[in-house]
Design an enzyme around this catalytic site. Structure first.
Site, PDB file in Angstrom:
ATOM      1  N   GLU A 109       0.839  -1.201   0.000  1.00  0.00           N
ATOM      2  CA  GLU A 109       0.000   0.000   0.000  1.00  0.00           C
ATOM      3  C   GLU A 109       0.878   1.256   0.000  1.00  0.00           C
ATOM      4  OE1 GLU A 109      -3.004  -0.178  -0.603  1.00  0.00           O
ATOM      5  OE2 GLU A 109      -3.832  -2.036   0.192  1.00  0.00           O
ATOM      6  N   HIS A 128     -17.026   8.327   1.798  1.00  0.00           N
ATOM      7  CA  HIS A 128     -17.588   7.671   2.988  1.00  0.00           C
ATOM      8  C   HIS A 128     -17.069   8.328   4.262  1.00  0.00           C
ATOM      9  CE1 HIS A 128     -19.071   4.686   0.222  1.00  0.00           C
ATOM     10  NE2 HIS A 128     -17.854   4.516  -0.249  1.00  0.00           N
ATOM     11  N   ASP A 184     -18.302  12.064   4.236  1.00  0.00           N
ATOM     12  CA  ASP A 184     -19.694  12.186   4.669  1.00  0.00           C
ATOM     13  C   ASP A 184     -19.787  12.079   6.189  1.00  0.00           C
ATOM     14  OD1 ASP A 184     -20.629  12.548   2.128  1.00  0.00           O
ATOM     15  OD2 ASP A 184     -21.394  10.516   1.870  1.00  0.00           O
TER      16      ASP A 184
END
Length: 412
Positions: free
Chosen positions: A135, A394, A397
């Site tokens: 990652e 996500h 929000d």
């Protein structure tokens, strides 16, 4: 020697990674979509090479150390079993490491959230030859990579080689990884793009999910499906940066306010908890913790909140999920409340957040990923419109919901 087991690497690894498997230059860089085998192939290759080179040790790096256990550590244990050599390896969680028993070689795990643990590594047997950054997109500061890169040094015996492997999803084309490894041809660099189409181990349901993504969200399909770079034009937030702050020092400020928000996920979309401290006077917002997990049931969301230590905090959640809010309250999260939203609540919430200097702690990797990829939508002519994409939002929000009480009390 009578208990020898023969395995076929071709059958275990599959196709699409021959160059990656055999390359021995300094940098091996793979950007790919989900399901592209990049991480599992890197794990298999690491175990195979360790057994082939009895003086080599491997360092595995993630931005945040705690993320190893359920990712790289689990993947390498899977690779050991897949290669049917578990009787030759020992794994421990304290310290987190894998040891090849015949020689004493080790696979060591470190996080960039503890720089001293990375730069002061010594090995008991042989040489530190290889490093694997999983990652790698989460590493926003190129200097953090350079420090580890420089620690892989020194003269090696004949036939041994030093190598840095990087695997990542290519969320944003502005990332330093693109400039450094993909924009130009470099000596001693193998830069590859892979995707799910080279993964013969996927099931029909996996392929159907990508087909659905291709039809419903072409932008996400290009990144997560095909491994193409995400387009960074039209960024909504330019007022944020990564900062390694001390949340407890920030909390000592006068009139500091905490803010917690929850957005509910689905099977593939993550449920997200945003945790921040807000300095209204100085217009500063400090994001210090996050939950970001797909496929959670309501009782599991409650358990996550409890394990993080936030069960007694006021949490503002998506009001579209009233039943979920009530159910989570019954599981012990007593102060969870529905968001009020209101007309144009998304735009209003964005405008409110744009008035703050936003600092994201390095441990909040998903928050940083969303802030770097949340952009304005385009019309059919390709021009930007005053509406954000319904994607990479996500955590954002959840952050918007958390700020509702702050917005009521402030005059910003």
């Amino acid at each position: 020697m009578t208990d020898i087991k023969r395995v076929s690497l071709k059958e275990i690894v599959g196709g699409g990674y021959r160059d990656f498997w055999n390359y021995k230059g300094r940098y091996r860089v793979v950007k790919g979509g989900r399901g592209s085998k990049k991480s599992t192939t890197a794990a298999l290759n690491t175990i195979s090479r360790m057994m082939e080179f009895p003086l080599a040790n491997t360092l595995v790096i993630r931005k945040v150390f705690k993320d190893h256990k359920d990712s790289t550590y689990a993947q390498l244990k899977w690779a050991i079993r897949r290669l049917k050599v578990e009787h030759l390896w020992k794994w421990t969680t304290s310290p987190l490491e894998l040891k090849y028993l015949p020689t004493g070689q080790k696979i060591l795990f470190r996080g960039l959230d503890d720089p001293m643990s990375v730069t002061s590594i010594t090995v008991d047997v042989g040489y530190l030859c290889w490093a694997w950054f999983e990652e790698a997109y989460q590493i926003l500061n190129e200097d953090d990579f350079n420090k580890v890169d420089m620690s892989i040094r020194g003269e090696l015996p004949p036939k041994y080689f030093k190598q840095i492997t990087l695997t990542f999803n290519p969320w944003n084309e502005k990332h330093w990884l693109k400039r450094r490894f993909f924009d130009e041809q470099h000596y001693n660099v193998l830069a590859l793009t892979t995707n799910y189409l080279c993964n013969e181990f996927l099931g029909d349901d996996d392929i159907q999910l990508f087909d659905w993504m291709k039809k419903s969200n072409l932008r996400r399909y290009k990144i997560e499906g095909l491994g193409e770079w995400g387009i960074a034009e039209g960024a909504i937030f330019s007022n944020w940066r990564e900062l390694a702050f001390d949340r407890y020092e920030i909390a000592k400020r006068t009139n500091i306010k905490s803010a917690f928000g929850l957005d509910f996920g689905y099977t593939t979309d993550p449920s997200s908890l945003a945790c921040s401290l807000v300095d209204i006077k100085n217009r500063e917002l400090f994001i210090f913790d996050e939950m970001y997990k797909p496929g959670l049931l309501n009782n599991e969301i409650a358990d996550e909140i409890k394990s993080m230590g936030y069960a007694k905090e006021l949490i503002i959640a998506d009001s579209a999920e009233r039943k979920s809010i009530e159910e989570i309250r019954r599981y012990g999260i007593r102060k969870i409340r529905p968001a009020e939203k209101g007309q144009d609540s998304i735009k209003a919430g964005i405008q409110f957040l744009q008035q703050f200097d936003i600092y994201i702690h390095p441990s909040c990797t998903n928050a940083a990923m969303e802030f770097g990829n949340y952009v304005w939508d385009r019309n059919k002519e390709g021009k930007f419109i005053n509406r954000p994409i319904d994607d990479y939002n996500h955590f954002i929000d959840a952050l918007r919901y958390s700020m509702e009480p702050i917005k009521k009390r402030s005059r910003i």
